[in-house]
Enzyme design. Sequence first.
Site, mmCIF file in Angstrom:
data_model
loop_
_atom_site.group_PDB
_atom_site.id
_atom_site.type_symbol
_atom_site.label_atom_id
_atom_site.label_comp_id
_atom_site.label_asym_id
_atom_site.label_seq_id
_atom_site.Cartn_x
_atom_site.Cartn_y
_atom_site.Cartn_z
ATOM 1 C CD GLN A 1 5.752 4.837 -4.653
ATOM 2 O OE1 GLN A 1 6.546 5.641 -5.088
ATOM 3 N NE2 GLN A 1 5.325 4.873 -3.411
ATOM 4 C CB THR A 2 8.007 -2.053 -7.908
ATOM 5 O OG1 THR A 2 8.436 -1.364 -6.735
ATOM 6 C CG2 THR A 2 9.205 -2.769 -8.506
ATOM 7 C CD1 TRP B 1 -0.158 -11.702 -8.330
ATOM 8 C CD2 TRP B 1 2.072 -11.752 -8.493
ATOM 9 N NE1 TRP B 1 0.211 -10.706 -9.205
ATOM 10 C CE2 TRP B 1 1.580 -10.707 -9.320
ATOM 11 C CE3 TRP B 1 3.450 -11.974 -8.425
ATOM 12 C CZ2 TRP B 1 2.416 -9.892 -10.067
ATOM 13 C CZ3 TRP B 1 4.278 -11.164 -9.179
ATOM 14 C CH2 TRP B 1 3.768 -10.136 -9.983
ATOM 15 C CD GLU C 1 -2.002 -6.023 -5.238
ATOM 16 O OE1 GLU C 1 -1.586 -4.865 -5.408
ATOM 17 O OE2 GLU C 1 -2.592 -6.664 -6.121
ATOM 18 C CE1 TYR D 1 -4.671 -1.388 -5.997
ATOM 19 C CE2 TYR D 1 -2.622 -1.886 -4.841
ATOM 20 C CZ TYR D 1 -3.508 -2.128 -5.877
ATOM 21 O OH TYR D 1 -3.231 -3.117 -6.791
ATOM 22 C CG ASP E 1 -3.744 -0.249 -10.117
ATOM 23 O OD1 ASP E 1 -4.674 0.138 -10.867
ATOM 24 O OD2 ASP E 1 -3.002 -1.201 -10.422
ATOM 25 C CE1 TYR F 1 9.417 5.212 -3.635
ATOM 26 C CE2 TYR F 1 9.884 3.412 -5.161
ATOM 27 C CZ TYR F 1 9.619 4.741 -4.921
ATOM 28 O OH TYR F 1 9.556 5.611 -5.983
#
Length: 348
Positions: free
Chosen positions: A49-50, A22, A44, A125, A143, A89
Amino acid sequence: MCESFAKDLLAWYDAHARVLPWRISPADRAKGVMPDPYRIWLSEVMLQQTTVAAVKDYFNRFTTRWPDVAALAAAADADVMAEWAGLGYYARARNLLACARAVASAGGFPKTEAGLLALPGVGPYTAAAIAAIAFDLPAVVVDGNVERVTSRIFAMNDPLPAARPKLRDLAAELSPRERPGDYAQAMMDLGATICTPRNPACTICPVFSHCAARRLGIAAELPRKAPKAAKPERAGVVYIARRPSDGAWLIETRPEKGLLGGMPGFPGSDWVAGGAPAHEPPLTADWLTLNGEVRHTFTHFHLSLQVRIARSDAAPRQGEWRADFSPSALPTVMRKAWDLAAPQFHEF
């Protein structure tokens, strides 16, 4: 310190930037090539959380199937949720669709941090990251990597999560107005490759001369973190059934809100503390309880599931028979149940 810190960091980034699907390289960015805000936004959201390693294949599949925001906005919910399966998630996937449809309806992504923040599922964020990276706006992007680098540069001992507002203020002191997109990505790369959580490589760090924690010999101890409370345990039962007449499987689509919202899965009991609750099977059958259990950890609790299987042509009270079932569309916890159960259907 801001100007010299950013200068040293960006010089390192120009030579050592990670190659990511990206990302626009610093060399191409210097030639005027601008990132695609769709690809920045999608990455993003996926990266929340990955890890980068886990996201790359998902990102490539998504952008091959839905190359722009209009294509994603027009996608069927079930198709997107199936492609997302395994990333976890799952509220992110629902917000992804809502945001894509809002952006497509508006004719494109807002080009201000405030406008981005108003989009479904976009928090401070993500809005700052898109503003800086996609539009080169001077946003403060913080982050976990940036928190760690900043806490070490300033030798800030206050523990997380309470220290986050103060760390953001300190990160703002470091952030330059020139090349904000490259700077944001440079901070992320520094934290991911050199200023790592354990055993930071201080001897090769491009900003070691600015780091108070290195001078004090406490870099590896920062950031401090408040002790985590033990996660509670919950339990439940999951039922996996196949209809002999046509090979269909009993599948339930979970409610849109809540854990695994909108995802396909197998019917079962509620997940509660103190053992599986009283419950009724989803259909009348001779249910076999499998040896072993499924263990899975969510953000706020650990889950153990007992798995029961059956063959039956009965009408279900919960879920529906599906001939088009694909295990690849299951969320991870249900895939674990499937992996335990599937071999047993050949034996009974």
